[in-house]
Scaffold this active site. Structure first.
Site, mmCIF file in Angstrom:
data_model
loop_
_atom_site.group_PDB
_atom_site.id
_atom_site.type_symbol
_atom_site.label_atom_id
_atom_site.label_comp_id
_atom_site.label_asym_id
_atom_site.label_seq_id
_atom_site.Cartn_x
_atom_site.Cartn_y
_atom_site.Cartn_z
ATOM 1 N N GLY A 29 0.832 -1.209 0.000
ATOM 2 C CA GLY A 29 0.000 0.000 0.000
ATOM 3 C C GLY A 29 0.859 1.248 0.000
ATOM 4 N N THR A 31 1.307 3.603 2.291
ATOM 5 C CA THR A 31 2.112 3.858 3.492
ATOM 6 C C THR A 31 3.308 2.919 3.532
ATOM 7 O OG1 THR A 31 0.016 4.394 4.595
ATOM 8 C CG2 THR A 31 1.977 4.293 5.989
ATOM 9 N N ASP A 81 3.494 -2.718 8.147
ATOM 10 C CA ASP A 81 2.425 -2.641 7.144
ATOM 11 C C ASP A 81 1.385 -1.610 7.570
ATOM 12 O OD1 ASP A 81 0.348 -5.219 5.495
ATOM 13 O OD2 ASP A 81 0.843 -3.143 4.960
ATOM 14 N N GLY A 82 0.586 -1.179 6.602
ATOM 15 C CA GLY A 82 -0.482 -0.233 6.875
ATOM 16 C C GLY A 82 -1.778 -0.948 7.241
ATOM 17 N N ALA A 83 -2.857 -0.176 7.273
ATOM 18 C CA ALA A 83 -4.188 -0.743 7.557
ATOM 19 C C ALA A 83 -5.243 0.168 6.951
ATOM 20 C CB ALA A 83 -4.415 -0.882 9.066
ATOM 21 N N LYS A 94 -7.813 -4.981 6.886
ATOM 22 C CA LYS A 94 -6.819 -4.827 5.839
ATOM 23 C C LYS A 94 -7.324 -5.479 4.562
ATOM 24 C CE LYS A 94 -2.527 -5.570 6.617
ATOM 25 N NZ LYS A 94 -2.289 -4.339 5.780
ATOM 26 N N GLY A 96 -7.539 -3.517 1.542
ATOM 27 C CA GLY A 96 -7.991 -2.491 0.584
ATOM 28 C C GLY A 96 -7.208 -2.552 -0.721
ATOM 29 N N GLU A 103 -0.273 -10.792 3.263
ATOM 30 C CA GLU A 103 -0.012 -9.936 4.431
ATOM 31 C C GLU A 103 -0.256 -10.706 5.714
ATOM 32 O OE1 GLU A 103 -2.685 -6.755 3.433
ATOM 33 O OE2 GLU A 103 -1.033 -5.447 2.844
HETATM 34 O O1 LIG Z 1 -4.061 -4.002 3.529
HETATM 35 C C1 LIG Z 1 -3.513 -3.352 2.653
HETATM 36 C C2 LIG Z 1 -3.357 -3.847 1.264
HETATM 37 O O2 LIG Z 1 -3.985 -5.077 1.051
HETATM 38 C C3 LIG Z 1 -2.959 -1.983 2.938
HETATM 39 O O3 LIG Z 1 -2.019 -2.075 4.006
HETATM 40 C C4 LIG Z 1 -4.109 -1.075 3.324
HETATM 41 O O4 LIG Z 1 -5.038 -1.079 2.246
HETATM 42 C C5 LIG Z 1 -3.663 0.359 3.621
HETATM 43 O O5 LIG Z 1 -3.178 0.925 2.429
HETATM 44 P P1 LIG Z 1 -2.654 2.452 2.435
HETATM 45 O O6 LIG Z 1 -1.361 2.475 3.224
HETATM 46 O O7 LIG Z 1 -2.436 2.772 0.977
HETATM 47 O O8 LIG Z 1 -3.720 3.308 3.087
#
Ligand SMILES: O=C(CO)[C@H](O)[C@H](O)COP(=O)(O)O
Length: 219
Positions: A29, A31, A81-83, A94, A96, A103
């Protein structure tokens, strides 16, 4: 700080949690991409990275960071990782970006999950963001019926196939009061590969980018 600046600040703060000489797990993602860009500045201090998606692997390689097969790793100290949503209990939604399965695998192996997000992702109750669920294509209709029985409204993610060759149903209209319970229920439905609730294995630390700077939360 703008949302993007908050993401970048959280990613920069995560570098302090990268042990010298380790192999690091890296999420997917926007982030996570900021984190990869920061990781590249200290790539001489790490021994490679495990990627949670083909996109992440490509970005790591573009920075000259060695991508390691998870099957060749028996010690993964940190996963960053992001969320899409996260609560004060560090339960997450998670997926998106469609990478939820890999993940969740890398997060399961890692000793410590460090989540990096901007403040818009912090919520009291999960579910405003539609819950992504990775499904074996032949099971789509059956899984959709089962999810409807749970009170959700599933929608097929258009023009999207995961790295694993599966489809994603994004489930709307869920008010997730007990994330661990729902994650366990969804795990029982035949045809579901992975659901996007990260509650049984939540984050260990949240680095939250805010207008005042980066806040560190743990539960
Ligand atoms: O779970 C994910 C991908 O499958 C990402 O970590 C989540 O969608 C957050 O994305 P971003 O950092 O672009 O907001």
């Amino acid at each position: 700080m703008t949302q993007d600046e908050q993401k970048r600040a959280a990613a920069e703060a995560a570098i302090k949690h990268v042990p010298i000489g380790c192999i690091i797990g890296v999420g997917t993602g926007s982030t996570a991409n900021y984190f990869i860009d920061e990781l590249a500045k200290i790539k001489h201090k790490i021994n490679g990275a495990v990627a949670s998606s083909d996109a992440t692997a490509k970005r790591l390689k573009s920075h000259g960071i060695e991508v390691i097969d998870l099957n060749n790793v028996d010690d993964l100290p940190v996963y960053v990782d992001g969320a899409d949503e996260i609560t004060e209990h560090l339960h997450m939604i998670k997926g998106g970006g469609g990478a939820l399965t890999r993940e969740k695998i890398v997060a399961a192996v890692a000793k410590k999950f460090i989540c990096i997000t901007d403040e818009t992702k912090l919520v009291n109750i999960l579910g405003n963001f539609p819950l992504p669920i990775e499904v074996i294509p032949m099971a789509r209709s059956y899984v959709a019926r089962e999810i409807t029985l749970l009170g959700g409204q599933p929608a097929l993610r258009q023009n999207f196939i995961t790295d694993n060759g599966n489809i994603i149903l994004d489930v709307h209209n869920l008010q997730i009061l007990n994330p661990v319970e729902l994650e366990t229920k969804l795990n029982q439905i035949t045809g579901i590969v992975t659901n996007g609730l990260f509650a049984r294995r939540a984050a260990d630390i949240l680095l939250l980018g805010t207008v005042e700077g980066v806040k560190t939360m743990s539960y």
